[in-house]
Design a protein around this motif. Structure first.
Motif, PDB file in Angstrom:
ATOM      1  N   GLY A 115     -20.510   8.030  70.931  1.00 43.21           N
ATOM      2  CA  GLY A 115     -19.319   7.852  70.098  1.00 43.21           C
ATOM      3  C   GLY A 115     -18.866   6.391  70.114  1.00 43.21           C
ATOM      4  O   GLY A 115     -17.683   6.084  69.917  1.00 43.21           O
ATOM      5  N   THR A 116     -19.821   5.519  70.327  1.00 42.23           N
ATOM      6  CA  THR A 116     -19.551   4.079  70.435  1.00 42.23           C
ATOM      7  C   THR A 116     -18.850   3.524  69.202  1.00 42.23           C
ATOM      8  O   THR A 116     -17.798   2.871  69.305  1.00 42.23           O
ATOM      9  CB  THR A 116     -20.895   3.311  70.587  1.00 42.23           C
ATOM     10  N   TRP A 144     -17.322   4.912  66.704  1.00 46.38           N
ATOM     11  CA  TRP A 144     -16.004   5.520  66.491  1.00 46.38           C
ATOM     12  C   TRP A 144     -14.970   4.828  67.387  1.00 46.38           C
ATOM     13  O   TRP A 144     -13.889   4.404  66.943  1.00 46.38           O
ATOM     14  CB  TRP A 144     -16.121   7.002  66.842  1.00 46.38           C
ATOM     15  N   ARG A 195     -20.399  11.248  76.929  1.00 44.43           N
ATOM     16  CA  ARG A 195     -20.560  12.460  76.106  1.00 44.43           C
ATOM     17  C   ARG A 195     -21.600  13.361  76.774  1.00 44.43           C
ATOM     18  O   ARG A 195     -22.528  12.854  77.429  1.00 44.43           O
ATOM     19  CB  ARG A 195     -21.051  12.028  74.710  1.00 44.43           C
TER      20      ARG A 195
HETATM   21  P1  A3P Z   1     -23.932  13.034  65.974  1.00 49.79           P
HETATM   22  O1  A3P Z   1     -25.293  12.444  65.779  1.00 49.79           O
HETATM   23  O2  A3P Z   1     -23.925  14.131  66.989  1.00 49.79           O
HETATM   24  O3  A3P Z   1     -23.283  13.444  64.689  1.00 49.79           O
HETATM   25  P2  A3P Z   1     -22.757   6.107  68.526  1.00 49.79           P
HETATM   26  O4  A3P Z   1     -21.767   5.414  67.681  1.00 49.79           O
HETATM   27  O5  A3P Z   1     -22.561   5.933  70.003  1.00 49.79           O
HETATM   28  O6  A3P Z   1     -24.168   5.819  68.091  1.00 49.79           O
HETATM   29  O7  A3P Z   1     -22.520   7.665  68.341  1.00 49.79           O
HETATM   30  C1  A3P Z   1     -22.867   8.307  67.150  1.00 49.79           C
HETATM   31  C2  A3P Z   1     -22.329   9.713  67.203  1.00 49.79           C
HETATM   32  O8  A3P Z   1     -20.899   9.658  67.021  1.00 49.79           O
HETATM   33  C3  A3P Z   1     -22.887  10.562  66.063  1.00 49.79           C
HETATM   34  O9  A3P Z   1     -22.983  11.893  66.586  1.00 49.79           O
HETATM   35  C4  A3P Z   1     -21.806  10.398  65.024  1.00 49.79           C
HETATM   36  O10 A3P Z   1     -21.802  11.391  64.042  1.00 49.79           O
HETATM   37  C5  A3P Z   1     -20.552  10.462  65.904  1.00 49.79           C
HETATM   38  N1  A3P Z   1     -19.393   9.893  65.200  1.00 49.79           N
HETATM   39  C6  A3P Z   1     -19.294   8.693  64.600  1.00 49.79           C
HETATM   40  N2  A3P Z   1     -18.108   8.558  63.990  1.00 49.79           N
HETATM   41  C7  A3P Z   1     -17.436   9.694  64.208  1.00 49.79           C
HETATM   42  C8  A3P Z   1     -16.145  10.176  63.825  1.00 49.79           C
HETATM   43  N3  A3P Z   1     -15.357   9.445  63.056  1.00 49.79           N
HETATM   44  N4  A3P Z   1     -15.781  11.408  64.228  1.00 49.79           N
HETATM   45  C9  A3P Z   1     -16.591  12.158  65.012  1.00 49.79           C
HETATM   46  N5  A3P Z   1     -17.828  11.763  65.397  1.00 49.79           N
HETATM   47  C10 A3P Z   1     -18.247  10.556  65.006  1.00 49.79           C
END
Ligand code: A3P
Length: 320
Positions: A50-51, A53, A155
């Motif tokens: 969730g980096t 985000w 996570r």
């Molecule tokens: P999923 O692949 O399970 O959907 P990172 O940014 O660390 O690469 O993480 C990506 C993960 O965070 C992805 O998970 C993505 O969909 C989820 N993500 C990104 N933005 C988000 C948001 N606004 N709300 C919820 N999940 C989010």
């Protein structure tokens, strides 16, 4: 490692044996020794926690809800990725990339700029710097927590693995051709970039009471984003109104995030050769692994998690 991969080879770094491409060989030392500034803000995570985000949340709170800049400058530029060049720095990788971008001077220029060593890139940033890293705390400068603020996000590793598998398919330059089950095998054998997973999280968990570390769980952000915004604001010493929190949560909602080109990685689509049928924001759920793991993987995961959590009080939030 990856069959048609992009990398020249891999190395293990430090006593915990973190797994990285050789592309990071020189810069990993420079990063460890990089000068910090007291107003730096880091978001540190194991990949797929969730980096992105969290980066946008932190950036918005720290910048007094500057929607104007957020909508005009991509997050990858506002909040650059410290060791990103490691993905691109191998000779093989550069060759593939330059070949791919031949004739397009504009894109080649962007590629050359993001493939310069990360320690140099961040040294040239104006203050306050916002820096994303997937490096574990032990490979970041030792004075990090005594100098700067760090938000760490964790996570459930089963969802991380599913998300990471898709990530490697999405960024098609990674060249991953296997299926999820094969990927999972590599993940738990610590043969995926930035693994081993547990030591990475536990290092931060052990520092969770340090005043300059805010430890968050992705699952808690999903459950209650407004209180996460308030926690971040407290941590950064900012006061926020109810209206500001509500508006930010709307901006950060999965649906809005997914269609926001400044946040959803679409600006890098051609440079990073993304798979045309996939998007960076995939599901944004907790517990998606249940729909993706077979019985054998589920049992393996349970044992692997139990074995690794023994002796620590780290527990990932349970979800219904
Ligand atoms: P999923 O692949 O399970 O959907 P990172 O940014 O660390 O690469 O993480 C990506 C993960 O965070 C992805 O998970 C993505 O969909 C989820 N993500 C990104 N933005 C988000 C948001 N606004 N709300 C919820 N999940 C989010």
């Amino acid at each position: 490692h990856f069959e048609n991969g992009f990398q020249d080879g891999y190395m293990r770094v430090g006593p915990k044996g973190y797994f990285f491409t050789n592309g990071l060989k020189e810069d990993i030392v420079n990063i460890y020794n990089m000068p910090l500034r007291p107003d730096d803000i880091f978001v540190v995570t194991f990949p797929k926690a969730g980096t992105t985000w969290t980066q946008e949340l932190v950036w918005m709170v720290a910048n007094d809800f500057d929607y104007k800049t957020s909508s005009s400058i991509p997050l990858v530029v506002r909040f650059p990725f410290l060791e990103m060049p490691m993905l691109l720095n191998s000779e093989k990788g550069k060759k593939v990339m330059r070949e791919n971008l031949k004739g397009d001077e504009e894109k080649l220029k962007i590629f050359e700029s993001i493939s310069s060593p990360g320690s140099e890139m961040v040294a040239n940033l104006p203050s306050p710097r916002f820096i994303k890293s997937h490096l574990p705390l032990s490979l970041l400068p030792p004075s990090l927590l005594d100098t700067t603020k760090v938000v760490y996000v964790a996570r459930d590793p089963r969802d991380v693995a599913v998300s990471y598998f898709h990530h490697n398919k999405f960024f098609s330059f990674m060249g991953y051709t296997g299926d999820l089950k094969q990927y999972w095998e590599k993940f738990i054998k610590d043969m995926v970039d930035w693994t081993p997973f547990f030591p990475h999280v536990i290092e931060a968990w052990e520092k969770r009471n340090h005043p300059n570390l805010l430890f968050l769980f992705y699952e808690d952000m999903l459950k209650d984003l407004p209180s996460t915004v308030r926690k971040v604001a407290d941590f950064l010493g900012k006061s926020v109104t109810d209206e500001q929190v509500t508006r930010l949560c709307d901006h950060l909602s999965f649906q809005n995030f997914k269609k926001n080109p400044m946040l959803n990685y679409e600006t890098l689509r051609e440079i990073a050769m993304m798979d045309k049928d996939r998007t960076f924001l995939r599901k944004g759920k907790a517990g998606d692994w249940r729909d993706n793991f077979d019985e054998e993987m589920t049992a393996q995961a349970q044992k692997w998690i139990e074995d690794n959590l023994r002796g620590t009080d780290l527990r990932f939030p349970t979800i219904n």
